[in-house]
Design a protein around this motif. Sequence first.
Motif, PDB file in Angstrom:
ATOM      1  N   THR A 306     -11.440  18.032  -2.656  1.00 58.69           N
ATOM      2  CA  THR A 306     -11.283  17.369  -3.859  1.00 58.69           C
ATOM      3  C   THR A 306     -11.361  15.425  -4.090  1.00 58.69           C
ATOM      4  O   THR A 306     -11.520  14.949  -4.570  1.00 58.69           O
ATOM      5  CB  THR A 306     -10.288  17.948  -4.514  1.00 58.69           C
ATOM      6  N   ASP A 307     -11.257  14.629  -2.735  1.00 62.11           N
ATOM      7  CA  ASP A 307     -11.121  13.924  -2.681  1.00 62.11           C
ATOM      8  C   ASP A 307     -11.478  12.502  -1.044  1.00 62.11           C
ATOM      9  O   ASP A 307     -11.136  12.416  -0.421  1.00 62.11           O
ATOM     10  CB  ASP A 307     -10.092  12.948  -2.548  1.00 62.11           C
ATOM     11  N   HIS A 310     -10.984   9.308   0.093  1.00 60.52           N
ATOM     12  CA  HIS A 310      -9.582   9.317   0.921  1.00 60.52           C
ATOM     13  C   HIS A 310      -9.948   9.520   2.460  1.00 60.52           C
ATOM     14  O   HIS A 310      -9.581   8.569   2.626  1.00 60.52           O
ATOM     15  CB  HIS A 310      -8.363  10.318   0.182  1.00 60.52           C
ATOM     16  N   PRO A 319     -16.487  13.643  -5.236  1.00 60.23           N
ATOM     17  CA  PRO A 319     -15.112  14.224  -5.112  1.00 60.23           C
ATOM     18  C   PRO A 319     -15.624  15.273  -6.726  1.00 60.23           C
ATOM     19  O   PRO A 319     -16.509  15.532  -7.303  1.00 60.23           O
ATOM     20  CB  PRO A 319     -14.312  13.430  -6.162  1.00 60.23           C
ATOM     21  N   GLU A 321     -13.617  18.447  -8.922  1.00 60.21           N
ATOM     22  CA  GLU A 321     -12.975  18.985  -9.118  1.00 60.21           C
ATOM     23  C   GLU A 321     -12.967  20.226  -9.871  1.00 60.21           C
ATOM     24  O   GLU A 321     -13.143  20.974 -10.412  1.00 60.21           O
ATOM     25  CB  GLU A 321     -12.586  18.162 -10.724  1.00 60.21           C
TER      26      GLU A 321
END
Length: 338
Positions: A306-307, A310, A319, A321
């Motif tokens: 999802t990320d 990071h 990413p 969603e």
Amino acid sequence: MHSRKSYWLPILVGLPLISLLSACSGVQSSLDPAGAAAQLIADLWWPTLVVASLVTVLVLALLLIGVFRAFRHRSARPLSARQSRNLVIAGGIILPLSVTIPFALSSFSIGRTLYAPPPDDALTIEVVGKRWWWEVHYLDQDGNRIATTANELHVPVGETIRLLLKSDNVIHSFWVPNIQGKTDMMPGQVNVTSLVADEPGVYRGQCAEYCGAQHALMAFLFVAETPDEFAEWLEHQKQPAVTLETAQAVQGREVFSDSGCAECHTIRGTQADGQEGPDLTHLASRRMLAAATVPNRIGHLGGWITDPQHIKPESLMPPTELTPDDLQSLLSYLGSLE
């Protein structure tokens, strides 16, 4: 009462010593060898450190003596031309050559040993440097790929391994400190090296050539196993994906296809055949994610999906969603890919 300087002195002396000793062991230390090549490198490094330290102490001592004499005996006569010449010859030519020539010859001899051609029947592994991860292909005697994995290199203990090192982007450098020295990976060129792991264990490899934003997080695991354990692992890696046919896993397989994951990743035995990202056929059997950046656990895997920026900024993983239900289904599916 002790002065403030007396408290700082042990710290100033102890910190460099602690730093040195802490680097002498562990899963990413060339001074804790688990292979014949790393042992040769360590055997050369230790006497080099001792001699270099003695030379440094000698130079500093001579400098202090010179400074002391200059202030203490300001009227002392300078050295004669003959004395100056002899000092330059002894200290600037004879001493440096007597120190450097033995080490240069030893280094040359070790280099010839390290890069000697491996046996014709040696297990051949092709490693490709990516941005910023490692693609690993196991080849048969005819050079055909029989298994593919990513960021995890398995080898049998005691056997010579031939490595074909490539890059499809910039210059990388393949390095497993406990096992072998560094070998560069050049775009458009195949560099060949060999290695032997003497002790079973899991060691950390690293790209040793600056290659961009995530150079520091371009690592991999080097797993040395007994020949029987390796043979079992390789046979499993040859097989296509086998997944649980639970409702959640089936839904996760559909999410994998519909969300665009299959455009970048391959899962052998399915229609997913993307070539941009790592092969995920046996993802759940790997110890780490994102080129040995985080452990391969469900929480980290969800965060990576999802990320990814990071965890690894500027990585090429976009990413994704997803709704909470779709994410859980996708994690169930990927977690079954053992």
